[in-house]
Design a protein around this motif. Structure first.
Motif, PDB file in Angstrom:
ATOM      1  N   CYS A 190      92.838  85.203  20.567  1.00 32.90           N
ATOM      2  CA  CYS A 190      92.150  86.186  19.726  1.00 32.90           C
ATOM      3  C   CYS A 190      90.838  85.628  19.195  1.00 32.90           C
ATOM      4  O   CYS A 190      89.826  86.340  19.125  1.00 32.90           O
ATOM      5  CB  CYS A 190      93.051  86.606  18.564  1.00 32.90           C
ATOM      6  SG  CYS A 190      94.488  87.590  19.048  1.00 32.90           S
ATOM      7  N   LEU A 200      87.108  87.119  19.807  1.00 37.11           N
ATOM      8  CA  LEU A 200      86.185  87.483  18.737  1.00 37.11           C
ATOM      9  C   LEU A 200      84.834  86.785  18.897  1.00 37.11           C
ATOM     10  O   LEU A 200      83.786  87.374  18.607  1.00 37.11           O
ATOM     11  CB  LEU A 200      86.794  87.148  17.376  1.00 37.11           C
ATOM     12  CG  LEU A 200      88.017  87.971  16.976  1.00 37.11           C
ATOM     13  CD1 LEU A 200      88.505  87.560  15.597  1.00 37.11           C
ATOM     14  CD2 LEU A 200      87.704  89.464  17.009  1.00 37.11           C
ATOM     15  N   THR A 227      88.729  88.512   6.602  1.00 36.37           N
ATOM     16  CA  THR A 227      88.836  88.664   8.052  1.00 36.37           C
ATOM     17  C   THR A 227      89.676  89.879   8.419  1.00 36.37           C
ATOM     18  O   THR A 227      89.324  90.653   9.312  1.00 36.37           O
ATOM     19  CB  THR A 227      89.446  87.395   8.675  1.00 36.37           C
ATOM     20  OG1 THR A 227      88.676  86.258   8.281  1.00 36.37           O
ATOM     21  CG2 THR A 227      89.462  87.483  10.184  1.00 36.37           C
ATOM     22  N   GLY A 247      88.592  93.998  10.253  1.00 35.32           N
ATOM     23  CA  GLY A 247      89.227  94.844  11.259  1.00 35.32           C
ATOM     24  C   GLY A 247      89.466  96.253  10.757  1.00 35.32           C
ATOM     25  O   GLY A 247      89.215  97.238  11.465  1.00 35.32           O
ATOM     26  N   VAL A 263      89.730  94.543  19.153  1.00 37.02           N
ATOM     27  CA  VAL A 263      88.986  93.848  18.103  1.00 37.02           C
ATOM     28  C   VAL A 263      89.758  93.886  16.780  1.00 37.02           C
ATOM     29  O   VAL A 263      89.844  92.874  16.072  1.00 37.02           O
ATOM     30  CB  VAL A 263      87.579  94.458  17.937  1.00 37.02           C
ATOM     31  CG1 VAL A 263      86.877  93.858  16.726  1.00 37.02           C
ATOM     32  CG2 VAL A 263      86.755  94.215  19.186  1.00 37.02           C
ATOM     33  N   ALA A 280      92.749  91.558  17.044  1.00 37.69           N
ATOM     34  CA  ALA A 280      92.298  90.163  17.044  1.00 37.69           C
ATOM     35  C   ALA A 280      91.930  89.706  15.638  1.00 37.69           C
ATOM     36  O   ALA A 280      92.289  88.589  15.221  1.00 37.69           O
ATOM     37  CB  ALA A 280      91.114  89.991  17.987  1.00 37.69           C
ATOM     38  N   PHE A 281      91.221  90.531  14.887  1.00 40.89           N
ATOM     39  CA  PHE A 281      90.853  90.160  13.519  1.00 40.89           C
ATOM     40  C   PHE A 281      92.094  90.023  12.633  1.00 40.89           C
ATOM     41  O   PHE A 281      92.149  89.130  11.779  1.00 40.89           O
ATOM     42  CB  PHE A 281      89.889  91.188  12.922  1.00 40.89           C
ATOM     43  CG  PHE A 281      88.457  90.859  13.150  1.00 40.89           C
ATOM     44  CD1 PHE A 281      87.850  89.810  12.470  1.00 40.89           C
ATOM     45  CD2 PHE A 281      87.687  91.584  14.040  1.00 40.89           C
ATOM     46  CE1 PHE A 281      86.521  89.494  12.679  1.00 40.89           C
ATOM     47  CE2 PHE A 281      86.354  91.276  14.254  1.00 40.89           C
ATOM     48  CZ  PHE A 281      85.766  90.229  13.574  1.00 40.89           C
TER      49      PHE A 281
END
Length: 287
Positions: free
Chosen positions: A28, A32, A211, A215, A267, A270-271
């Motif tokens: 991930c 990113l 973080t 997202g 995305v 992943a965040f």
């Protein structure tokens, strides 16, 4: 043994190691990094102008000229995907930076002052917290018009209570530790102790929360563009691409809608993965 581990964790090298985790987190994180690089260098990476539509080339399938085909207006989907990553990075980044900065300031102030100040500000944060960020953004669009500026400001205010409440709770825990009392006895000002000593200790957890917030902010802004209230055509945006491809889906050409939808999903996931793992590892806990 625990003292030795704590001493090692304070070192810069151990802090860097703390950022590494299992294969999922590393994957991930790599994704990113690729997302950020593509967003920064989008004008040079896009093979075609995503705002230029070819007459008679609408809903064309994948080909050497159009790797992911075209949408109903003849725009190259691959180029629009790359250019759309810029708005998907800049908008949420502005939301996170503003909401985190104001949230830290409000959280530290309420925790340090306490008493009626903490109570009043806490109730105000509860009121703001009750309104979903997307609803606040829609109300901002209704008042100030379509675009990205008003929604970004409105969502920054809506996301601020998340960080403020987190910082307040962490700051109250830190105030009970002996080092805070030691600095106070030495005559250091409250501002110095809060900013120079307390904030670095709670910074990793705040970073992890920011973080994760990135997202969610990306998802909310994409939803706003999907509704036609965010980024306006012909500027490419992932949410707007999904909206403009609804007719293509009905005609059996779903690729122009699937690609940006998958990009948003990947995305956001992943965040979330990176943010939660960072929070655990930087706090010295097992993921």
């Amino acid at each position: 043994m625990s003292a030795q581990i704590a001493g090692v964790m304070r070192g810069p090298l151990a802090r860097l190691r703390a950022l590494s985790g299992g294969w999922l987190q590393n994957l991930c994180l790599l994704f990113l990094v690729l997302f950020v690089l593509v967003s920064v260098f989008a004008p040079w990476l896009a093979p075609q102008d995503p705002t230029y539509g070819e007459l008679g080339a609408g809903l064309v399938g994948p080909s050497p000229e159009h790797w992911l085909g075209t949408d109903q207006g003849g725009h190259d989907t691959f180029s629009a995907l790359i250019e759309g990553s810029r708005t998907s990075l800049v908008g949420p980044l502005a939301v996170v930076l503003f909401s985190t900065a104001t949230g830290i300031a409000v959280g530290l102030f309420t925790a340090w002052r306490g008493g009626w100040v903490d109570t009043v500000i806490g109730r105000l944060l509860d009121v703001v917290f009750a309104f979903p960020a997307l609803l606040v953004a829609i109300l901002a669009v209704a008042v100030f018009g379509k675009g990205m500026t008003a929604p970004v400001i409105a969502m920054s205010l809506a996301y601020m209570p998340y960080t403020a409440r987190l910082v307040r709770g962490l700051a109250l825990q830190e105030q009970a530790r002996p080092y805070i009392a030691a600095y106070r006895v030495q005559g250091h000002s409250g501002m110095f102790v809060a900013v120079r000593r307390l904030l670095p200790n709670i910074g990793p957890t705040v970073l992890a929360q920011s973080t994760v917030n990135f997202g969610y902010a990306l998802l909310d802004l994409a939803a706003l563009s999907f509704l036609g209230l965010g980024v306006q055509p012909p500027a490419p945006d992932w949410g707007a691409m999904i909206n403009q491809s609804q007719a293509a889906v009905l005609q059996g050409r779903p690729l122009s809608a699937i690609v940006p939808a998958v990009a948003v999903t990947l995305v956001v996931v992943a965040f979330n993965v990176v943010g939660e793992n960072f929070g655990d590892r930087l706090a010295g806990r097992d993921s």
